[in-house]
Motif scaffolding. Structure first.
Motif, mmCIF file in Angstrom:
data_model
loop_
_atom_site.group_PDB
_atom_site.id
_atom_site.type_symbol
_atom_site.label_atom_id
_atom_site.label_comp_id
_atom_site.label_asym_id
_atom_site.label_seq_id
_atom_site.Cartn_x
_atom_site.Cartn_y
_atom_site.Cartn_z
ATOM 1 N N TRP A 5 0.837 -1.187 0.000
ATOM 2 C CA TRP A 5 0.000 0.000 0.000
ATOM 3 C C TRP A 5 0.877 1.243 0.000
ATOM 4 O O TRP A 5 1.866 1.304 0.715
ATOM 5 C CB TRP A 5 -0.855 0.021 1.257
ATOM 6 C CG TRP A 5 -1.940 -1.004 1.272
ATOM 7 C CD1 TRP A 5 -1.784 -2.342 1.480
ATOM 8 C CD2 TRP A 5 -3.323 -0.788 1.086
ATOM 9 N NE1 TRP A 5 -2.988 -2.963 1.436
ATOM 10 C CE2 TRP A 5 -3.962 -2.030 1.195
ATOM 11 C CE3 TRP A 5 -4.089 0.339 0.846
ATOM 12 C CZ2 TRP A 5 -5.335 -2.171 1.071
ATOM 13 C CZ3 TRP A 5 -5.455 0.193 0.732
ATOM 14 C CH2 TRP A 5 -6.065 -1.055 0.829
ATOM 15 N N SER A 6 0.445 2.234 -0.763
ATOM 16 C CA SER A 6 1.112 3.533 -0.660
ATOM 17 C C SER A 6 0.547 4.221 0.578
ATOM 18 O O SER A 6 -0.491 3.829 1.104
ATOM 19 C CB SER A 6 0.828 4.377 -1.907
ATOM 20 O OG SER A 6 -0.508 4.852 -1.898
ATOM 21 N N ASP A 36 -0.863 7.094 0.759
ATOM 22 C CA ASP A 36 -2.174 7.676 0.438
ATOM 23 C C ASP A 36 -3.274 6.620 0.492
ATOM 24 O O ASP A 36 -4.336 6.842 1.080
ATOM 25 C CB ASP A 36 -2.157 8.313 -0.953
ATOM 26 C CG ASP A 36 -1.317 9.578 -1.009
ATOM 27 O OD1 ASP A 36 -1.026 10.155 0.060
ATOM 28 O OD2 ASP A 36 -0.958 9.985 -2.127
ATOM 29 N N GLU A 37 -3.044 5.454 -0.124
ATOM 30 C CA GLU A 37 -4.042 4.392 -0.144
ATOM 31 C C GLU A 37 -4.332 3.878 1.265
ATOM 32 O O GLU A 37 -5.485 3.695 1.644
ATOM 33 C CB GLU A 37 -3.572 3.222 -1.005
ATOM 34 C CG GLU A 37 -3.475 3.523 -2.482
ATOM 35 C CD GLU A 37 -2.778 2.413 -3.253
ATOM 36 O OE1 GLU A 37 -3.206 2.178 -4.394
ATOM 37 O OE2 GLU A 37 -1.848 1.788 -2.716
ATOM 38 N N THR A 90 -6.106 6.511 3.475
ATOM 39 C CA THR A 90 -7.483 6.668 3.000
ATOM 40 C C THR A 90 -8.346 5.512 3.472
ATOM 41 O O THR A 90 -9.464 5.716 3.971
ATOM 42 C CB THR A 90 -7.521 6.771 1.460
ATOM 43 O OG1 THR A 90 -6.768 7.918 1.061
ATOM 44 C CG2 THR A 90 -8.943 6.889 0.959
ATOM 45 N N TYR A 107 -3.535 10.841 11.940
ATOM 46 C CA TYR A 107 -3.522 10.391 10.547
ATOM 47 C C TYR A 107 -2.398 11.049 9.745
ATOM 48 O O TYR A 107 -1.751 10.399 8.930
ATOM 49 C CB TYR A 107 -4.877 10.653 9.872
ATOM 50 C CG TYR A 107 -5.893 9.575 10.149
ATOM 51 C CD1 TYR A 107 -5.837 8.358 9.483
ATOM 52 C CD2 TYR A 107 -6.901 9.758 11.080
ATOM 53 C CE1 TYR A 107 -6.767 7.368 9.731
ATOM 54 C CE2 TYR A 107 -7.833 8.770 11.334
ATOM 55 C CZ TYR A 107 -7.765 7.575 10.659
ATOM 56 O OH TYR A 107 -8.671 6.589 10.912
ATOM 57 N N HIS A 153 0.680 9.097 7.933
ATOM 58 C CA HIS A 153 1.006 9.303 6.523
ATOM 59 C C HIS A 153 2.477 9.680 6.367
ATOM 60 O O HIS A 153 3.179 9.154 5.500
ATOM 61 C CB HIS A 153 0.103 10.390 5.928
ATOM 62 C CG HIS A 153 0.264 10.537 4.450
ATOM 63 N ND1 HIS A 153 1.210 11.363 3.889
ATOM 64 C CD2 HIS A 153 -0.396 9.945 3.424
ATOM 65 C CE1 HIS A 153 1.132 11.287 2.577
ATOM 66 N NE2 HIS A 153 0.162 10.439 2.267
ATOM 67 N N TRP A 212 4.623 6.530 7.155
ATOM 68 C CA TRP A 212 4.171 5.267 6.577
ATOM 69 C C TRP A 212 5.337 4.394 6.108
ATOM 70 O O TRP A 212 5.355 3.197 6.320
ATOM 71 C CB TRP A 212 3.204 5.515 5.414
ATOM 72 C CG TRP A 212 2.687 4.230 4.843
ATOM 73 C CD1 TRP A 212 3.044 3.659 3.662
ATOM 74 C CD2 TRP A 212 1.753 3.355 5.455
ATOM 75 N NE1 TRP A 212 2.382 2.480 3.492
ATOM 76 C CE2 TRP A 212 1.572 2.261 4.589
ATOM 77 C CE3 TRP A 212 1.042 3.363 6.656
ATOM 78 C CZ2 TRP A 212 0.724 1.206 4.870
ATOM 79 C CZ3 TRP A 212 0.193 2.311 6.945
ATOM 80 C CH2 TRP A 212 0.050 1.255 6.053
#
Length: 179
Positions: A13-14, A16-17, A20, A52, A56, A59
């Motif tokens: 997963w990035s 952002d993904e 989200t 969050y 991010h 991550w």
């Protein structure tokens, strides 16, 4: 945790993904958790949003994507502690203190015993020392295991048991003495 069963388990997963997906699934629950710790919805939303953003930003350092929710919970609890410390300092040095807590004022019009009892319980929880309150909220509201609570609070499982037991005893005593 992040991937759907039909998706490839090895998919990376990035940031952002992942954020989200986590946001969609857990934002409201994390805000409710923070509200119970902070007693302020706007501050709770800020703490959760900061968690969050921090996830991010970091991550790429997270080794196990399945631990992202635990990271968020820990960030929310730590952010709530920090906000409470800041609030305490501000209260000591600001001349005009805000003493209005609309959530705990029982409305004469409602007359609903259930609502009054709910508010009594919330007030009793608010009077608990911070660690006891955190243990009670994480255990009975967030329904976390002792291990998850220990991770979120940054203490041992034994400390979680101790804080929860003392908190429950204090709640019982406080609610029995309530008018």
């Amino acid at each position: 945790m992040l991937a759907e069963p039909a998706q490839d388990a090895a998919r990376e997963w990035s940031a952002d993904e992942a954020v989200t997906a986590l946001f969609s699934a857990h934002y409201r629950g994390l805000v409710r958790l923070a509200v119970l710790l902070l007693h302020d919805e706007q501050a709770a939303e800020d703490v959760v949003q900061d968690a969050y953003v921090g996830l991010h930003r970091r991550w790429w350092r997270l080794r196990d994507a399945d631990k992202a929710l635990g990271y968020l919970r820990t960030s929310v609890v730590n952010g709530a502690r920090s906000a409470l410390r800041h609030r305490g300092v501000a209260d000591r040095y600001v001349a005009a203190r805000r003493q209005v807590d609309e959530q705990t004022v029982a409305s004469a019009e409602t007359g609903a015993l259930a609502l009054l009892r709910h508010r009594e319980v919330l007030e009793a929880v608010r009077r608990l020392p911070a660690r006891q309150r955190e243990a009670i909220v994480l255990r009975y509201y967030a329904e976390l295991s002792e291990a998850e609570i220990a991770d979120a609070m940054g203490v041992s499982k034994g400390s979680v048991k101790s804080h929860a037991a003392r908190g429950m005893a204090a709640l019982r005593l406080g609610l029995e003495q309530a008018p």
